[in-house]
Design a protein around this motif. Structure first.
Motif, PDB file in Angstrom:
ATOM      1  N   GLU A   1     -11.092  -5.032  -5.793  1.00 42.93           N
ATOM      2  CA  GLU A   1      -9.616  -3.883  -3.976  1.00 42.93           C
ATOM      3  C   GLU A   1      -9.921  -5.502  -3.190  1.00 42.93           C
ATOM      4  O   GLU A   1     -10.961  -5.543  -2.951  1.00 42.93           O
TER       5      GLU A   1
ATOM      6  N   GLN B   1       1.161  -1.678  -0.154  1.00 44.87           N
ATOM      7  CA  GLN B   1       0.030  -0.019   0.082  1.00 44.87           C
ATOM      8  C   GLN B   1       1.095   0.695   0.301  1.00 44.87           C
ATOM      9  O   GLN B   1       1.397   1.592   1.027  1.00 44.87           O
TER      10      GLN B   1
ATOM     11  N   ASP C   1      -9.280 -10.713  -4.160  1.00 43.38           N
ATOM     12  CA  ASP C   1      -7.913 -10.479  -4.638  1.00 43.38           C
ATOM     13  C   ASP C   1      -7.792 -11.177  -6.322  1.00 43.38           C
ATOM     14  O   ASP C   1      -9.172 -11.934  -6.596  1.00 43.38           O
ATOM     15  N   PHE C   2      -7.783  -9.809  -6.693  1.00 44.07           N
ATOM     16  CA  PHE C   2      -6.764  -9.559  -8.389  1.00 44.07           C
ATOM     17  C   PHE C   2      -7.084 -10.897  -8.813  1.00 44.07           C
ATOM     18  O   PHE C   2      -7.230 -11.627 -10.160  1.00 44.07           O
TER      19      PHE C   2
ATOM     20  N   ASN D   1      -2.357   1.211 -10.444  1.00 41.41           N
ATOM     21  CA  ASN D   1      -0.941   1.095  -9.156  1.00 41.41           C
ATOM     22  C   ASN D   1      -0.776  -0.010  -8.766  1.00 41.41           C
ATOM     23  O   ASN D   1      -1.464   0.111  -6.880  1.00 41.41           O
TER      24      ASN D   1
ATOM     25  N   GLY E   1      -6.683  -2.767  -7.661  1.00 39.20           N
ATOM     26  CA  GLY E   1      -6.156  -2.234  -6.503  1.00 39.20           C
ATOM     27  C   GLY E   1      -6.411  -0.733  -5.814  1.00 39.20           C
ATOM     28  O   GLY E   1      -5.441   0.012  -6.631  1.00 39.20           O
TER      29      GLY E   1
ATOM     30  N   LEU F   1      -0.584   7.231  -4.089  1.00 35.54           N
ATOM     31  CA  LEU F   1      -0.628   7.912  -5.307  1.00 35.54           C
ATOM     32  C   LEU F   1      -0.887   8.863  -4.373  1.00 35.54           C
ATOM     33  O   LEU F   1      -2.397   9.224  -3.980  1.00 35.54           O
TER      34      LEU F   1
HETATM   35  N1  SAM Z   1      -4.457   2.878  -7.030  1.00 35.96           N
HETATM   36  C1  SAM Z   1      -3.588   3.465  -5.891  1.00 35.96           C
HETATM   37  C2  SAM Z   1      -3.445   4.466  -5.283  1.00 35.96           C
HETATM   38  O1  SAM Z   1      -2.867   4.568  -6.401  1.00 35.96           O
HETATM   39  O2  SAM Z   1      -3.271   5.222  -5.043  1.00 35.96           O
HETATM   40  C3  SAM Z   1      -3.806   2.350  -4.377  1.00 35.96           C
HETATM   41  C4  SAM Z   1      -2.537   1.607  -4.940  1.00 35.96           C
HETATM   42  S1  SAM Z   1      -1.284   0.781  -3.363  1.00 35.96           S
HETATM   43  C5  SAM Z   1       0.146   0.481  -4.913  1.00 35.96           C
HETATM   44  C6  SAM Z   1      -1.950  -0.796  -4.301  1.00 35.96           C
HETATM   45  C7  SAM Z   1      -3.089  -1.174  -4.012  1.00 35.96           C
HETATM   46  O3  SAM Z   1      -3.826  -2.418  -4.115  1.00 35.96           O
HETATM   47  C8  SAM Z   1      -3.797  -1.085  -2.601  1.00 35.96           C
HETATM   48  O4  SAM Z   1      -5.395  -0.596  -2.082  1.00 35.96           O
HETATM   49  C9  SAM Z   1      -3.504  -3.056  -1.744  1.00 35.96           C
HETATM   50  O5  SAM Z   1      -4.987  -3.117  -0.981  1.00 35.96           O
HETATM   51  C10 SAM Z   1      -4.931  -3.223  -3.194  1.00 35.96           C
HETATM   52  N2  SAM Z   1      -4.413  -4.582  -3.131  1.00 35.96           N
HETATM   53  C11 SAM Z   1      -3.029  -5.407  -2.795  1.00 35.96           C
HETATM   54  N3  SAM Z   1      -3.246  -6.526  -2.714  1.00 35.96           N
HETATM   55  C12 SAM Z   1      -4.406  -6.884  -4.112  1.00 35.96           C
HETATM   56  C13 SAM Z   1      -4.911  -7.842  -4.508  1.00 35.96           C
HETATM   57  N4  SAM Z   1      -4.054  -9.340  -4.882  1.00 35.96           N
HETATM   58  N5  SAM Z   1      -5.877  -7.991  -5.311  1.00 35.96           N
HETATM   59  C14 SAM Z   1      -6.332  -6.640  -5.259  1.00 35.96           C
HETATM   60  N6  SAM Z   1      -6.167  -5.501  -4.352  1.00 35.96           N
HETATM   61  C15 SAM Z   1      -4.802  -5.719  -3.755  1.00 35.96           C
END
Ligand code: SAM
Length: 273
Positions: free
Chosen positions: A72, A23, A97-98, A118, A51, A26
């Motif tokens: 998410e 996490q 989980d994606f 992201n 995510g 951005l």
């Molecule tokens: N897109 C947002 C931004 O740019 O601010 C958040 C980016 S952060 C790097 C990664 C995001 O992916 C987080 O919200 C996290 O909870 C989510 N995430 C982590 N593993 C994931 C998964 N396996 N499937 C879906 N979402 C996931």
């Protein structure tokens, strides 16, 4: 000084980011806009966002009129996303989980999906392999990833960066690094620099592949032992030794020396030997 993303103003203050979920949110509105501009979503598109976090990109994507399916995993965030976007008919949220989501089920008619995110950097390879496994369903993939990994994706043979990610990416798409992103625009600040990469699957070169599973297997096995000659690293392939005399291929080479065409050629020769 970056202009602060509006979703971050309200939501971020009391939130404790989980490192295990990668996490790094951005903060910079300009970067969010730049990513959306690079994707250029159309009102007919179905975009799957991996995510979404607090929705830094989601709002801009929805503004285009596209249908956005956000996936998410963190329940603390899905609650916030629901509050923020539930009123928009084009918004759909999947709390999962994606890597476990069946992309075929998200398709509307025959129209291909556009995937963006992201993402947590530790799921970059599994996300890529998931997409390539269903390449017929996806038109393009745009991800913010670690800069060093981005360089591997576009690398050419006979370089240190050339490897399994380069070969798979260039087999299934035309990958491009769109721009680099400083670590200072994220909160918390990551340890590495980032880049936005776009894999255009519709622009992939057309290869004639006899046995796709065999080709994938050859690429994986050879790069798993990248210092070894192909003759050695591929010896566990079924009937490999018996087929060698029928091949017209330099097996004394190492995988980093092979172009994509040569991987395809080797696989096709083995398939018909
Ligand atoms: N897109 C947002 C931004 O740019 O601010 C958040 C980016 S952060 C790097 C990664 C995001 O992916 C987080 O919200 C996290 O909870 C989510 N995430 C982590 N593993 C994931 C998964 N396996 N499937 C879906 N979402 C996931």
């Amino acid at each position: 000084m970056p202009s602060l993303n509006k979703n971050m103003n309200v939501s971020h203050t009391k939130f404790r980011p989980k490192q295990t979920l990668g996490q790094n949110f951005l903060l910079d509105e300009n970067i969010c806009r730049k990513i959306t501009q690079a994707i250029a979503p159309g009102a007919d598109d179905t975009i799957v966002e991996i995510g979404p976090g607090f929705g830094a990109l989601t709002g801009d994507l929805l503004d285009s009129g596209a249908r956005v399916i956000a996936v998410e995993i963190d329940r603390r965030l899905t609650a916030k996303l629901r509050q923020e976007f539930a009123g928009n008919d084009n918004f759909k949220l999947i709390e999962n989980d994606f890597l476990k989501v069946d992309l075929q089920e998200l398709q509307r008619g025959k129209q291909k999906l556009r995937i963006v995110g992201n993402i947590p950097y530790h799921i970059t390879s599994p996300v890529m392999f998931k997409i390539f496994a269903v390449c017929h369903l996806v038109s393009d993939l745009t991800l913010m990833i670690q800069k060093e990994v981005a360089e591997r994706i576009v690398a050419v043979p006979r370089t240190k960066a050339y490897g399994i990610l380069s070969v798979f990416s260039q087999l299934y798409s035309e990958p491009k690094i769109l721009f680099q992103v400083s670590r200072n625009v994220f909160k918390p600040r990551p340890d590495v620099e980032s880049a936005v990469v776009k894999w255009d699957l519709t622009a992939a070169r057309k290869f004639k592949i006899t046995d796709e599973q065999l080709l994938r297997d050859i690429i994986k096995r050879s790069f798993n032992q990248r210092r070894k000659m192909l003759r050695k690293s591929l010896q566990q392939l079924p009937d490999f030794k018996e087929k060698i005399p029928a091949l017209n291929f330099g097996l004394e080479r190492r995988p980093e020396e092979l172009t994509i065409d040569e991987f395809v050629d080797l696989s096709n020769q083995l398939a018909s030997a």
